[in-house]
Enzyme design. Structure first.
Site, PDB file in Angstrom:
ATOM      1  N   ASN A  10     -19.730 -45.700  46.515  1.00  0.00           N
ATOM      2  CA  ASN A  10     -19.176 -46.907  46.009  1.00  0.00           C
ATOM      3  C   ASN A  10     -19.573 -47.856  46.353  1.00  0.00           C
ATOM      4  O   ASN A  10     -19.649 -47.966  46.948  1.00  0.00           O
ATOM      5  CB  ASN A  10     -17.291 -46.996  45.214  1.00  0.00           C
ATOM      6  CG  ASN A  10     -16.971 -45.432  44.725  1.00  0.00           C
ATOM      7  OD1 ASN A  10     -17.277 -45.292  44.258  1.00  0.00           O
ATOM      8  ND2 ASN A  10     -15.402 -45.404  45.274  1.00  0.00           N
ATOM      9  N   ALA A 249     -10.837 -50.168  53.747  1.00  0.00           N
ATOM     10  CA  ALA A 249     -11.994 -49.004  55.009  1.00  0.00           C
ATOM     11  C   ALA A 249     -11.260 -49.024  55.755  1.00  0.00           C
ATOM     12  O   ALA A 249     -11.405 -48.159  56.945  1.00  0.00           O
ATOM     13  CB  ALA A 249     -12.742 -49.436  54.742  1.00  0.00           C
ATOM     14  N   ALA A 250      -9.280 -48.801  56.305  1.00  0.00           N
ATOM     15  CA  ALA A 250      -8.881 -49.409  57.472  1.00  0.00           C
ATOM     16  C   ALA A 250      -8.193 -47.708  57.958  1.00  0.00           C
ATOM     17  O   ALA A 250      -9.025 -46.943  58.705  1.00  0.00           O
ATOM     18  CB  ALA A 250      -7.989 -49.708  57.592  1.00  0.00           C
ATOM     19  N   GLY A 251      -8.870 -47.046  55.955  1.00  0.00           N
ATOM     20  CA  GLY A 251      -8.363 -45.251  57.201  1.00  0.00           C
ATOM     21  C   GLY A 251     -10.188 -45.062  57.225  1.00  0.00           C
ATOM     22  O   GLY A 251      -9.638 -44.021  58.235  1.00  0.00           O
ATOM     23  N   ASP A 252     -10.897 -45.369  56.571  1.00  0.00           N
ATOM     24  CA  ASP A 252     -12.035 -44.969  56.908  1.00  0.00           C
ATOM     25  C   ASP A 252     -12.848 -45.235  58.343  1.00  0.00           C
ATOM     26  O   ASP A 252     -12.983 -44.213  58.742  1.00  0.00           O
ATOM     27  CB  ASP A 252     -13.468 -45.054  56.188  1.00  0.00           C
ATOM     28  CG  ASP A 252     -12.431 -45.237  54.317  1.00  0.00           C
ATOM     29  OD1 ASP A 252     -11.758 -44.053  54.215  1.00  0.00           O
ATOM     30  OD2 ASP A 252     -12.716 -46.147  52.961  1.00  0.00           O
ATOM     31  N   SER A 291     -16.913 -54.823  57.456  1.00  0.00           N
ATOM     32  CA  SER A 291     -15.822 -54.905  58.264  1.00  0.00           C
ATOM     33  C   SER A 291     -15.327 -53.306  59.135  1.00  0.00           C
ATOM     34  O   SER A 291     -14.746 -53.411  59.785  1.00  0.00           O
ATOM     35  CB  SER A 291     -14.034 -54.278  57.215  1.00  0.00           C
ATOM     36  OG  SER A 291     -13.951 -53.369  57.396  1.00  0.00           O
TER      37      SER A 291
HETATM   38  O1  RIB Z   1     -10.990 -46.563  51.338  1.00  0.00           O
HETATM   39  C1  RIB Z   1     -11.621 -47.590  50.707  1.00  0.00           C
HETATM   40  C2  RIB Z   1     -12.382 -47.374  49.982  1.00  0.00           C
HETATM   41  O2  RIB Z   1     -11.475 -46.629  48.446  1.00  0.00           O
HETATM   42  C3  RIB Z   1     -13.727 -48.131  49.377  1.00  0.00           C
HETATM   43  O3  RIB Z   1     -14.386 -48.997  49.767  1.00  0.00           O
HETATM   44  C4  RIB Z   1     -13.801 -48.028  47.346  1.00  0.00           C
HETATM   45  O4  RIB Z   1     -14.649 -47.837  46.882  1.00  0.00           O
HETATM   46  C5  RIB Z   1     -12.208 -46.889  47.558  1.00  0.00           C
HETATM   47  O5  RIB Z   1     -12.887 -45.496  47.460  1.00  0.00           O
END
Ligand code: RIB
Length: 309
Positions: A10, A249-252, A291
């Protein structure tokens, strides 16, 4: 290729506000910026930044947003050969509002992500023989997630599922294919049907999710750390105190660092520690991919944590 991430990409359109608006309310924002995002794209970027070869499979539209997204992934070293460009739709967009405490709300227009199907599965199958670890999330059609999970297990890959954006109707078969599931508290609550808000309820939720067929459950608890339950062990990973700027995006970042640790042969406990370090660093900066920690800052904080232990 050690790690393959399959899922959503995204462009994030972010408005910073003093507090999140309630239903029907308009809050005047303080700042706007756009940033590369999407859960799978963020996870792939997190992995690449920590120095592990990673390929992202997904779809973008043939538009400027898509071009920007591909360029920023390539700039951090993500292999984007498995991303298809669809001229008939738009790239995924996330409208994000972040408040002064770093909390956020996100609404996505899935666009191309919603059309991720057989073509991307074919790309995925080509690369699978070289993959050790596969990460999936739910920003693409659930039928595609299930096909990808089946293919990953047929190649004996270790499968990590981030059940976000969460849905309570996950196919039972998916649970049985997953090696590690990594919901946050909100996602865990929806999966199990009761509130998960700390270690006690996370333990109960993990036991419920084990019964659904998942061997390893990691529930991230924000400022309360993370709870992990596996067949051998269960433990709480204490949080790392940091100044929170933006939790997007902390989880990512957690999932990316977790995958890097597992790909490097670390134990599940060490991998949860790596995930916690990744998540902690990500909340200290704005945006999603912007980040994600560099390899140096990551290992600096990881080493500090080892000294404190
Ligand atoms: O996990 C964060 C992400 O969730 C964002 O970057 C956004 O695009 C959504 O999909």
């Amino acid at each position: 290729m050690t790690v393959v991430v399959f899922g959503s990409i995204n462009l994030d359109l972010v408005v910073e506000v003093p507090r999140l608006p309630v239903k029907g309310e308009t809050v005047i924002g303080k700042r706007f910026f756009s940033a590369a995002g999407g859960k799978a794209a963020n996870q792939a970027a997190a992995i690449a930044k920590l120095g592990i070869p990673v390929r992202l499979i997904g779809q973008i539209g043939q538009d400027n947003f898509g071009q920007t997204l591909i360029e920023s992934l390539q700039a951090v070293g993500v292999n984007t050969d498995g991303i298809t460009v669809n001229p008939h739709t738009y790239s995924g967009v996330a409208s994000i509002v972040v408040d002064d405490t770093g909390a956020n709300t996100i609404a996505c227009a899935a666009g191309a992500n919603n059309l991720v199907r057989e073509k991307e599965i074919e790309q995925f199958k080509i690369i699978l023989p070289q993959a050790k670890i596969v990460l999936l999330e739910l920003g693409i059609p659930i039928a595609t997630v299930l096909m990808a999970a089946r293919a990953a297990k047929a190649h004996d890959c270790f499968l990590i599922l981030d059940p976000a954006p969460v849905r309570s109707d996950l196919p039972e078969e998916l649970y049985s294919l997953v090696d590690v599931i990594t919901p946050n508290e909100v996602e865990a609550s929806q999966l199990v049907g009761f509130t998960v808000d700390g270690v006690t309820t996370a333990r109960q939720a993990a036991s419920f999710i084990h019964q659904m067929g998942v061997k390893n459950v990691i529930i991230t608890l924000g400022e309360q750390g993370a709870f992990c339950s596996s067949e051998e062990d269960s433990f709480w990973m204490k949080p790392i105190p940091v100044s929170v700027v933006d939790t997007v995006a902390a989880g990512d970042a957690f999932n990316g660092a977790l995958a890097v640790a597992l790909a490097s042969g670390k134990s599940l406990k060490e991998a949860v520690q790596w995930g916690t370090v990744g998540g902690a660093l990500a909340v200290t900066k704005n945006g999603a991919q912007s980040s994600l920690p560099s390899k140096d800052s990551f290992h600096q904080l990881l080493n500090q944590q080892a000294l404190l232990a």
